[in-house]
Scaffold this motif. Structure first.
Motif, PDB file in Angstrom:
ATOM      1  N   ALA A   1      -8.687  -3.351   1.144  1.00 39.70           N
ATOM      2  CA  ALA A   1      -8.098  -4.702   1.031  1.00 39.70           C
ATOM      3  C   ALA A   1      -6.646  -4.697   1.492  1.00 39.70           C
ATOM      4  O   ALA A   1      -6.204  -5.588   2.221  1.00 39.70           O
ATOM      5  CB  ALA A   1      -8.187  -5.209  -0.409  1.00 39.70           C
ATOM      6  N   ARG A   2      -5.917  -3.669   1.087  1.00 42.77           N
ATOM      7  CA  ARG A   2      -4.497  -3.634   1.458  1.00 42.77           C
ATOM      8  C   ARG A   2      -4.309  -3.329   2.950  1.00 42.77           C
ATOM      9  O   ARG A   2      -3.350  -3.783   3.569  1.00 42.77           O
ATOM     10  CB  ARG A   2      -3.761  -2.602   0.586  1.00 42.77           C
ATOM     11  N   GLN A   3      -5.229  -2.550   3.538  1.00 40.53           N
ATOM     12  CA  GLN A   3      -5.162  -2.315   4.992  1.00 40.53           C
ATOM     13  C   GLN A   3      -5.221  -3.664   5.715  1.00 40.53           C
ATOM     14  O   GLN A   3      -4.491  -3.907   6.680  1.00 40.53           O
ATOM     15  CB  GLN A   3      -6.329  -1.431   5.459  1.00 40.53           C
ATOM     16  N   ILE A   4      -6.091  -4.532   5.227  1.00 36.35           N
ATOM     17  CA  ILE A   4      -6.259  -5.831   5.884  1.00 36.35           C
ATOM     18  C   ILE A   4      -5.059  -6.735   5.604  1.00 36.35           C
ATOM     19  O   ILE A   4      -4.616  -7.478   6.476  1.00 36.35           O
ATOM     20  CB  ILE A   4      -7.589  -6.457   5.430  1.00 36.35           C
ATOM     21  N   ARG A   5      -4.523  -6.628   4.406  1.00 38.22           N
ATOM     22  CA  ARG A   5      -3.308  -7.413   4.112  1.00 38.22           C
ATOM     23  C   ARG A   5      -2.178  -7.016   5.056  1.00 38.22           C
ATOM     24  O   ARG A   5      -1.470  -7.864   5.594  1.00 38.22           O
ATOM     25  CB  ARG A   5      -2.869  -7.212   2.651  1.00 38.22           C
ATOM     26  N   ILE A   6      -2.019  -5.714   5.254  1.00 39.51           N
ATOM     27  CA  ILE A   6      -0.910  -5.272   6.114  1.00 39.51           C
ATOM     28  C   ILE A   6      -1.173  -5.634   7.582  1.00 39.51           C
ATOM     29  O   ILE A   6      -0.259  -6.041   8.298  1.00 39.51           O
ATOM     30  CB  ILE A   6      -0.652  -3.757   5.955  1.00 39.51           C
ATOM     31  N   ALA A   7      -2.410  -5.496   8.014  1.00 40.05           N
ATOM     32  CA  ALA A   7      -2.723  -5.849   9.414  1.00 40.05           C
ATOM     33  C   ALA A   7      -2.413  -7.326   9.670  1.00 40.05           C
ATOM     34  O   ALA A   7      -1.797  -7.672  10.691  1.00 40.05           O
ATOM     35  CB  ALA A   7      -4.189  -5.548   9.723  1.00 40.05           C
ATOM     36  N   THR A   8      -2.822  -8.188   8.749  1.00 41.89           N
ATOM     37  CA  THR A   8      -2.562  -9.621   8.944  1.00 41.89           C
ATOM     38  C   THR A   8      -1.064  -9.914   8.835  1.00 41.89           C
ATOM     39  O   THR A   8      -0.519 -10.694   9.618  1.00 41.89           O
ATOM     40  CB  THR A   8      -3.358 -10.474   7.921  1.00 41.89           C
TER      41      THR A   8
END
Lengths: 168, 168
Positions: B54-61
């Motif tokens: 989830a946090r990988q996606i938060r950072i990517a966005t």
């Protein structure tokens, strides 16, 4: 002002490949300190049908070399793909850096609309230079460097985001 | 001819974020078919001190939104970071795509030499726009998308390089 195809490719490759060398040096030192056979790390994969670390590095270096070469209308070199140690892999990266460093801006600038023909599984894919660089070469290049990083982190190597991004 | 800061950023973000949605849709379908609690995948990490999916996606966005915003001299939006399902994460990506899609080329073009000030652990880091985009935003953006991919592949989700690179 604008940026050039050269700026968006060669210096980016060189910077990230140097960062990759730093990451592998830490992995080699870790293996030595913990008496881990380096071959174990070099042959490690994140999943059985993913490529092992050595091949991730082969593809990352090939992506940089063929990216620069194709934009310049040249054929990229073919390495032997026979690296078995961290020293071999680092040497491969150094050779790739030397190769891409040899390109002059004028060989690559202006290639935004060049037709790049790629052999793919089902035939030939033709991309313009801009799409080739931004949507194929760079995502692929970063994919294999990040996956190398992921394999090593997953195996406990003490590296961090700064090793990946490099110094500013 | 040359390429522009806009070309090297916004369309790249949009393309890759759309590819990331496709990857998460496959992960969600896989979890449903195998009766795997999606929360297991969403909270999975490649190593205990790495960030979960989830946090990988938060950072990517965030990387895409703040990349575009800073180049345009604006403050990026702050999302709530409270996604707990694949649907939530996909919705976040859609909102990020909508946000970056709102930028016009003229807001970002010409930002190569803009001074970008970044808050970092030990103070403020000042980068020119070109360095910021090519050596910080893009490597970071690709890192977190690839790590998302790696987490899912490592957990047996059937996705491939084509899902990551997208269609040509």
């Amino acid at each position: 002002m604008t940026i050039s195809m050269y700026q968006a490719s060669v210096p980016v490759f060189i910077r990230m490949l140097n960062n990759l060398i730093g990451i592998l040096e830490k992995a080699a030192a870790h293996a030595e300190a913990r008496k881990i056979d380096p071959a174990v790390l070099i042959n490690t994969r994140l999943y059985p049908d993913m490529f092992p670390l050595a091949r991730q590095i082969r593809i990352a270096t090939d992506a940089a070399m063929s990216g620069a070469a194709r934009l310049a209308g040249m054929e990229p070199p073919k390495f032997e793909d026979n690296e078995t140690t961290f020293a071999d892999l680092i040497e491969r990266i150094r050779k790739a850096i030397a190769y891409v460093s040899g390109f002059k801006p004028e060989q690559i600038d202006g290639s935004e609309k060049a037709k790049i023909e790629l052999k793919v599984r089902d035939g030939t894919l033709t991309l313009d230079g801009l799409t080739f660089l931004l949507n194929r070469v760079l995502p692929n290049f970063y994919f294999h460097i990040t996956t190398t990083y992921g394999i090593l982190r997953h195996n406990g190597i003490e590296i961090g985001k700064k090793d990946y991004l490099g110094k500013f």
